[in-house]
Design an enzyme around this catalytic site. Sequence first.
Site, PDB file in Angstrom:
ATOM      1  N   SER A  67       0.807  -1.212   0.000  1.00 56.95           N
ATOM      2  CA  SER A  67       0.000   0.000   0.000  1.00 56.95           C
ATOM      3  C   SER A  67       0.848   1.274   0.000  1.00 56.95           C
ATOM      4  O   SER A  67       1.604   1.526  -0.931  1.00 56.95           O
ATOM      5  CB  SER A  67      -0.965  -0.020   1.182  1.00 56.95           C
ATOM      6  OG  SER A  67      -1.884   1.030   1.117  1.00 56.95           O
ATOM      7  N   THR A 524       0.430  -2.317  17.087  1.00 57.84           N
ATOM      8  CA  THR A 524       1.655  -2.914  16.547  1.00 57.84           C
ATOM      9  C   THR A 524       2.919  -2.624  17.339  1.00 57.84           C
ATOM     10  O   THR A 524       3.922  -3.310  17.167  1.00 57.84           O
ATOM     11  CB  THR A 524       1.879  -2.413  15.098  1.00 57.84           C
ATOM     12  OG1 THR A 524       1.922  -0.977  15.106  1.00 57.84           O
ATOM     13  CG2 THR A 524       0.752  -2.885  14.188  1.00 57.84           C
TER      14      THR A 524
END
Length: 561
Positions: A67, A524
């Site tokens: 992306s 994350t």
Amino acid sequence: MNEEQRSVLLKSSPNFPPPKGVRLSYGTAGFREDATILKSTVYRIGILAALRSIKTQSVIGLMITASHNRVSDNGVKIADPNGGMLSQFWEPFADSIANASDPHQLVLLIDDFVRKEEISFNGNRAAEVLLGRDTRPSGESLLDAAKEGISSIIGAVSHDMGIVTTPQLHWMVRARNMGLKSTEHDYFQQLLQSYRCLLDLIPDGNKTNKTDRLNDKVLVDGANGVGGDKLEIFSEICDGLLVEVRNSSKGEGILNELVGADFVQKEKVLPVGFGPNDAGKRCASFDGDADRLVYFLVQPGSSRIELVDGDKILSLFALFIKDQLSVIKDEGKAHNSYQARLGIVQTAYANGASTSFLKNLGLDVALTPTGVKFLHEKALEYDIGIYFEANGHGTILFSETVLTWLEDKNREYSSISKDSEEQKAVSRLLAVSKLINQAVGDALSGLLLVEAVLRHTGWSIQKWNELYTDLPSRQLKVKVVDRTSVVTANAETVAVQPAGIQDAIDAQTVKYRHGRCFIRPSGTEDVIRVYAEAATQEEADSLANSVAKIVDQFLGSGSCH
């Protein structure tokens, strides 16, 4: 699994040894890492894709992309039968096989999962996976690894769809499973027909002549990726769209480097290829795989931009759809009791001014935790659900019930009131349902819908941007030892753990005009994210810094930035 299947897996998997000292985790974006360490992961996700296809007896998609990440990264993610993201229930399996230390452990994990999920290899339909990749140089070799993984499941077949945008692959999977034509040509044709329909239905007073349109093209930053290339192809077959694509993958620029929707939205500065001569013009930016879209205005004499983000795109779409529904609803009161329920879905990161604007329109606005999977799931609860994140990722979902209702109304109006305002409103909504990508956020289809709605309303980008004024905001990250110490509720707007921290945050927030602040743990990394809004930028900065200090006091962090 039978012995033949185990033997095939044990024979192919040693060719793809996992990277040492790296632990991977499947999230909203799938797996993303430096491309040099991903072959093993992509091979194993190829296996997962084939198993998912067998389990669902449907076509599955596998997309190789990172992306908006840098060009040296790559990634892999799965498109489920409806074109959406991989079921959350399969994410732990993705994690476990990606991190299996050797072929025997891999096969053991697969065997155990197959038994638990009752996956039968004796079904009537073989596994079928559609493959796509973006323009990254590493994509081709990773695609080969995916093919190896898929073919290691006996009877599984893959179809290489070539270099495509992520939304195109998701659209193809959804279309294939609906029994519809699903090539890239079919994708373009559906966009073309629905876009032309919306242009044909523009009110006479807002139709522009050819000369005016030539002076009103949209300038699009393609992020040096696949999206700009696809937009150029589409513009060649669509004479109703005038665009100038800059930063396509055919140029000298580097993918996502100082360009793209992520860069523009976060930094609020001009992407490469744009300058003072573009002041006042309508500009837009895709991200690297074209699933995000933002618009912007160039500020005269400055490198700064005025951002027209996903919140503003959502607001434009909501206004348009609400107006069309109101026409149909008013006419139908006498003989049709059905009323389509329109819902708006945002996260706490949506600017407070946008939420207030939408609520003042009388719209149902729901908040979910951060993440497209939560937004999409909530939007499915409405007849027409619209969701967008500020970063430009979002779409519009139409239920089967509302589509059937619209088709029925269209037939009714065709027989008794052809070309009435009611029938035009119905036709516009049906066209929107075909133009927008209902599988996933799609920069290309989103841009077409924005352009059509602006033409319909006769608005400039300046007038669109004036729907409301964003409240100044600030985001910070605070490093902590253990991010799981913070537990949130109410769509991440309230911190319920550690005890007392929310009271401390509230005590600071009330000191500021239009103050709003929340904290949430990163998904994350060991940081706590702080988001603050206030009446001025100085106050927003002050509130964010005050709350960052509170997080530090409660959790013993190291630093914030």
